[in-house]
Design an enzyme around this catalytic site. Structure first.
Site, PDB file in Angstrom:
ATOM      1  N   ASP A 140     -47.827 -33.299 -55.798  1.00 34.26           N
ATOM      2  CA  ASP A 140     -47.375 -31.942 -56.050  1.00 34.26           C
ATOM      3  C   ASP A 140     -47.831 -31.083 -54.878  1.00 34.26           C
ATOM      4  O   ASP A 140     -48.761 -31.451 -54.155  1.00 34.26           O
ATOM      5  CB  ASP A 140     -47.965 -31.411 -57.363  1.00 34.26           C
ATOM      6  N   SER A 141     -47.212 -29.914 -54.719  1.00 36.40           N
ATOM      7  CA  SER A 141     -47.474 -29.102 -53.511  1.00 36.40           C
ATOM      8  C   SER A 141     -48.747 -28.270 -53.648  1.00 36.40           C
ATOM      9  O   SER A 141     -49.267 -27.756 -52.661  1.00 36.40           O
ATOM     10  CB  SER A 141     -46.298 -28.152 -53.278  1.00 36.40           C
ATOM     11  N   GLY A 142     -49.220 -28.117 -54.889  1.00 37.08           N
ATOM     12  CA  GLY A 142     -50.474 -27.386 -55.068  1.00 37.08           C
ATOM     13  C   GLY A 142     -50.302 -26.000 -55.659  1.00 37.08           C
ATOM     14  O   GLY A 142     -51.254 -25.419 -56.167  1.00 37.08           O
ATOM     15  N   GLY A 143     -49.087 -25.466 -55.632  1.00 34.11           N
ATOM     16  CA  GLY A 143     -48.855 -24.114 -56.147  1.00 34.11           C
ATOM     17  C   GLY A 143     -49.230 -23.979 -57.606  1.00 34.11           C
ATOM     18  O   GLY A 143     -49.903 -23.050 -58.023  1.00 34.11           O
ATOM     19  N   PHE A 144     -48.849 -24.990 -58.373  1.00 36.26           N
ATOM     20  CA  PHE A 144     -49.120 -24.937 -59.818  1.00 36.26           C
ATOM     21  C   PHE A 144     -50.621 -24.978 -60.076  1.00 36.26           C
ATOM     22  O   PHE A 144     -51.153 -24.265 -60.918  1.00 36.26           O
ATOM     23  CB  PHE A 144     -48.441 -26.117 -60.502  1.00 36.26           C
ATOM     24  N   ASP A 185     -44.006 -23.946 -54.410  1.00 30.35           N
ATOM     25  CA  ASP A 185     -43.220 -23.033 -55.253  1.00 30.35           C
ATOM     26  C   ASP A 185     -44.174 -22.118 -56.000  1.00 30.35           C
ATOM     27  O   ASP A 185     -45.385 -22.338 -56.025  1.00 30.35           O
ATOM     28  CB  ASP A 185     -42.393 -23.837 -56.258  1.00 30.35           C
ATOM     29  N   GLN A 198     -36.868 -22.836 -60.273  1.00 30.56           N
ATOM     30  CA  GLN A 198     -37.584 -21.964 -61.176  1.00 30.56           C
ATOM     31  C   GLN A 198     -36.575 -21.065 -61.911  1.00 30.56           C
ATOM     32  O   GLN A 198     -35.435 -21.485 -62.128  1.00 30.56           O
ATOM     33  CB  GLN A 198     -38.627 -21.139 -60.395  1.00 30.56           C
ATOM     34  N   GLY A 237     -41.576 -24.621 -63.836  1.00 31.19           N
ATOM     35  CA  GLY A 237     -41.696 -23.434 -64.682  1.00 31.19           C
ATOM     36  C   GLY A 237     -41.528 -23.723 -66.160  1.00 31.19           C
ATOM     37  O   GLY A 237     -41.267 -22.829 -66.962  1.00 31.19           O
ATOM     38  N   ASP A 265     -43.677 -36.503 -65.701  1.00 29.35           N
ATOM     39  CA  ASP A 265     -45.129 -36.641 -65.572  1.00 29.35           C
ATOM     40  C   ASP A 265     -45.766 -35.810 -66.668  1.00 29.35           C
ATOM     41  O   ASP A 265     -45.187 -34.779 -67.079  1.00 29.35           O
ATOM     42  CB  ASP A 265     -45.614 -36.117 -64.209  1.00 29.35           C
ATOM     43  N   CYS A 299     -47.990 -53.081 -80.245  1.00 28.95           N
ATOM     44  CA  CYS A 299     -48.323 -52.939 -78.823  1.00 28.95           C
ATOM     45  C   CYS A 299     -48.870 -54.234 -78.242  1.00 28.95           C
ATOM     46  O   CYS A 299     -49.621 -54.961 -78.901  1.00 28.95           O
ATOM     47  CB  CYS A 299     -49.354 -51.812 -78.653  1.00 28.95           C
ATOM     48  N   CYS A 352     -50.746 -54.364 -75.409  1.00 33.55           N
ATOM     49  CA  CYS A 352     -51.751 -54.062 -74.372  1.00 33.55           C
ATOM     50  C   CYS A 352     -53.079 -54.757 -74.655  1.00 33.55           C
ATOM     51  O   CYS A 352     -53.351 -55.235 -75.769  1.00 33.55           O
ATOM     52  CB  CYS A 352     -51.939 -52.544 -74.254  1.00 33.55           C
ATOM     53  N   CYS A 395     -55.042 -53.403 -77.715  1.00 30.69           N
ATOM     54  CA  CYS A 395     -54.505 -53.769 -79.034  1.00 30.69           C
ATOM     55  C   CYS A 395     -54.621 -55.259 -79.312  1.00 30.69           C
ATOM     56  O   CYS A 395     -54.653 -55.683 -80.468  1.00 30.69           O
ATOM     57  CB  CYS A 395     -53.042 -53.329 -79.138  1.00 30.69           C
ATOM     58  N   HIS A 406     -54.309 -48.043 -73.434  1.00 32.09           N
ATOM     59  CA  HIS A 406     -53.283 -48.119 -74.507  1.00 32.09           C
ATOM     60  C   HIS A 406     -52.255 -46.991 -74.382  1.00 32.09           C
ATOM     61  O   HIS A 406     -51.038 -47.220 -74.462  1.00 32.09           O
ATOM     62  CB  HIS A 406     -53.919 -48.054 -75.896  1.00 32.09           C
TER      63      HIS A 406
HETATM   64  N1  LIG Z   1     -45.191 -27.491 -58.347  1.00 29.72           N
HETATM   65  C1  LIG Z   1     -45.094 -27.330 -59.688  1.00 29.72           C
HETATM   66  N2  LIG Z   1     -45.813 -28.149 -60.495  1.00 29.72           N
HETATM   67  C2  LIG Z   1     -45.714 -27.976 -61.849  1.00 29.72           C
HETATM   68  C3  LIG Z   1     -46.489 -28.802 -62.705  1.00 29.72           C
HETATM   69  C4  LIG Z   1     -47.445 -29.850 -62.164  1.00 29.72           C
HETATM   70  C5  LIG Z   1     -46.832 -31.233 -62.164  1.00 29.72           C
HETATM   71  C6  LIG Z   1     -47.775 -32.212 -61.483  1.00 29.72           C
HETATM   72  C7  LIG Z   1     -47.342 -32.861 -60.334  1.00 29.72           C
HETATM   73  C8  LIG Z   1     -48.217 -33.749 -59.683  1.00 29.72           C
HETATM   74  C9  LIG Z   1     -49.504 -33.966 -60.170  1.00 29.72           C
HETATM   75  C10 LIG Z   1     -49.912 -33.311 -61.336  1.00 29.72           C
HETATM   76  C11 LIG Z   1     -49.059 -32.425 -61.996  1.00 29.72           C
HETATM   77  C12 LIG Z   1     -46.391 -28.600 -64.092  1.00 29.72           C
HETATM   78  N3  LIG Z   1     -47.048 -29.215 -65.107  1.00 29.72           N
HETATM   79  C13 LIG Z   1     -46.600 -28.623 -66.260  1.00 29.72           C
HETATM   80  N4  LIG Z   1     -45.672 -27.678 -65.982  1.00 29.72           N
HETATM   81  C14 LIG Z   1     -45.539 -27.624 -64.635  1.00 29.72           C
HETATM   82  C15 LIG Z   1     -44.741 -26.813 -63.800  1.00 29.72           C
HETATM   83  C16 LIG Z   1     -44.854 -26.980 -62.404  1.00 29.72           C
HETATM   84  C17 LIG Z   1     -44.101 -26.151 -61.484  1.00 29.72           C
HETATM   85  O1  LIG Z   1     -43.330 -25.257 -61.882  1.00 29.72           O
HETATM   86  N5  LIG Z   1     -44.265 -26.373 -60.156  1.00 29.72           N
HETATM   87 ZN   LIG Z   2     -51.965 -50.901 -77.137  1.00 24.34          ZN
END
Ligand SMILES: Nc1nc2c(CCc3ccccc3)c3nc[nH]c3cc2c(=O)[nH]1
Ligand SMILES: [Zn+2]
Length: 374
Positions: free
Chosen positions: A96-100, A150, A193, A220, A270, A308, A310, A313, A339
């Site tokens: 991820d870019s880090g903004g969140f 973002d 967004q 978002g 994710d 399961c 795994c 289990c 698990h």
């Molecule tokens: N850049 C970005 N990341 C988000 C994440 C993290 C996902 C993530 C990526 C890589 C590693 C960990 C988490 C969000 N998680 C829940 N809602 C989210 C919204 C955004 C979003 O709008 N922008």
């Molecule tokens: Zn299991």
């Protein structure tokens, strides 16, 4: 403009749904989609060795630019050969870019047109994360898929707030695209967004799609909004994304969320849920959610989940898992996480199989009905 990585191929579409199976090819291997990506925030899927993560069926994992930039530093990781060898995970990595993370973790953060100014949650040091720096960090980590910087529009937000947040995200997307090295073998995804506003979401898709990214994410969401609102935004927006590129729904979600979003044409997911819930003793099964510390499991000599396959289990009883958790044993974290990740991987296998035989609509109905009883 740098060459676009044609790294995604739709293999099967389901007649009764927008669900599709695809193959995402990266320099570190292929990913069968729809796929769930375990979160490895600080260069590890917490409590699991990378070989175990691979054995569980995970093909791509997520790491966090924000965390690795602050500690141990992207320069150090680059000097040691990049993130794959640093953590000994040789499959695909998405960062991820880090903004969140600045938005959700950073202290005293200030968003300016230039970038996000924040204080490290580790040592209070001051930093400014710009689109250019976010690309530089992800290139140093050499992740297979990079995300644009973002602004994750907070929830709730007025139309005007969401509109100005969107224009910041669009200007940062343009700068991210320009910052990418021409010869890069790393894919770059744009993030849509627009808050909870259909008009802004449509505007965002048009603008981001015109920038010709290798893949597209819906951001978002999963930020505290009502479930129905998230579902509506996904239903309205996913079909507008370029069909020949991967669609990534960020931060989603529960098994039900995933089954519904696949129906709208989402390919990548994710969520911290399987790993975080495991560490809090909340374990996923089709029949019910098992809160393992509950006294009802004290003498339960049966497996956590009879369906399961795994290691947890196959080898341990619910009574033993409860004992480990109540005693605060470290092994509880590993066995629970193992698990829950396997549960999500098996869910994605069932989803891909259902699409493959054109039965996704029936699978979705059956799955959601069974969860209502859980
Ligand atoms: N850049 C970005 N990341 C988000 C994440 C993290 C996902 C993530 C990526 C890589 C590693 C960990 C988490 C969000 N998680 C829940 N809602 C989210 C919204 C955004 C979003 O709008 N922008
Ligand atoms: Zn299991």
């Amino acid at each position: 403009m740098p060459p676009i990585k044609q790294h995604f191929k739709v293999l099967e579409t389901d007649p009764g749904s927008a669900a599709r199976c695809g193959l995402l090819s990266t320099p570190h291997g292929d990913v069968r989609t729809p796929a769930f990506m375990p979160v490895g925030t600080q260069g590890t899927v917490k409590s699991l060795a990378p070989d175990t993560v691979k054995e569980l069926g995970a093909e791509m994992i997520l790491c966090n630019t924000y965390h690795l930039y602050l500690r141990p530093g992207h320069g150090l990781i680059a000097s040691l050969g990049g993130l794959h060898s640093f953590m000994n995970w040789h499959g695909p990595i998405l960062t991820d870019s880090g903004g969140f993370q600045v938005y959700s973790l950073g202290k005293l953060r200030k968003i300016t047109p230039e970038g996000a100014i924040f204080q490290s949650h580790i040592d209070g040091s001051r930093h400014r994360l710009t689109p250019e720096l976010a690309v530089e960090i992800q290139e140093a980590l050499h992740s297979d898929i990079m995300m644009c910087l973002d602004e994750c529009t907070p929830y709730p937000a007025t139309f005007r707030e969401a509109e100005s947040s969107l224009s910041l995200t669009l200007s940062w997307a343009e700068r991210s695209r320009k910052a990418r090295a021409d010869s890069s073998d790393q894919a770059l995804y744009g993030i849509v967004q627009g808050g909870m506003y259909s008009e802004l979401r449509k505007r965002a898709v048009e603008a981001i799609s015109a920038m010709n990214f290798d893949g597209y994410a819906l951001g978002g969401l999963s930020v505290g909004e009502p479930k129905a609102q998230m579902e509506q935004i996904v239903q309205e927006t996913a079909p507008l994304l370029p069909a020949d590129r991967p669609h990534y729904l960020m931060g989603v979600g529960t098994p039900e969320d995933i089954v519904k979003a696949v129906d709208c044409g989402i390919d990548l997911f994710d969520c911290v849920m399987p790993t975080r819930c495991a560490r809090h003793g909340l374990l996923f099964t089709n029949a019910e959610k098992v809160v393992i510390k509950n006294a009802r499991y004290r003498e339960d000599n049966g497996p956590l989940d009879s369906e399961c396959d795994c290691y947890t289990c196959r080898n341990f009883s619910r009574a033993y898992l409860r004992h480990l958790y109540v005693a605060g044993e470290i092994l509880a974290m590993t066995l629970n996480t193992l698990h829950n990740i396997r549960y999500y991987m098996r869910l994605m296998e069932q989803i891909r199989n259902a699409i493959g035989c054109g039965q996704y609509a029936a699978f979705k109905t059956r799955f959601l009905e069974s969860r209502l009883k859980a």
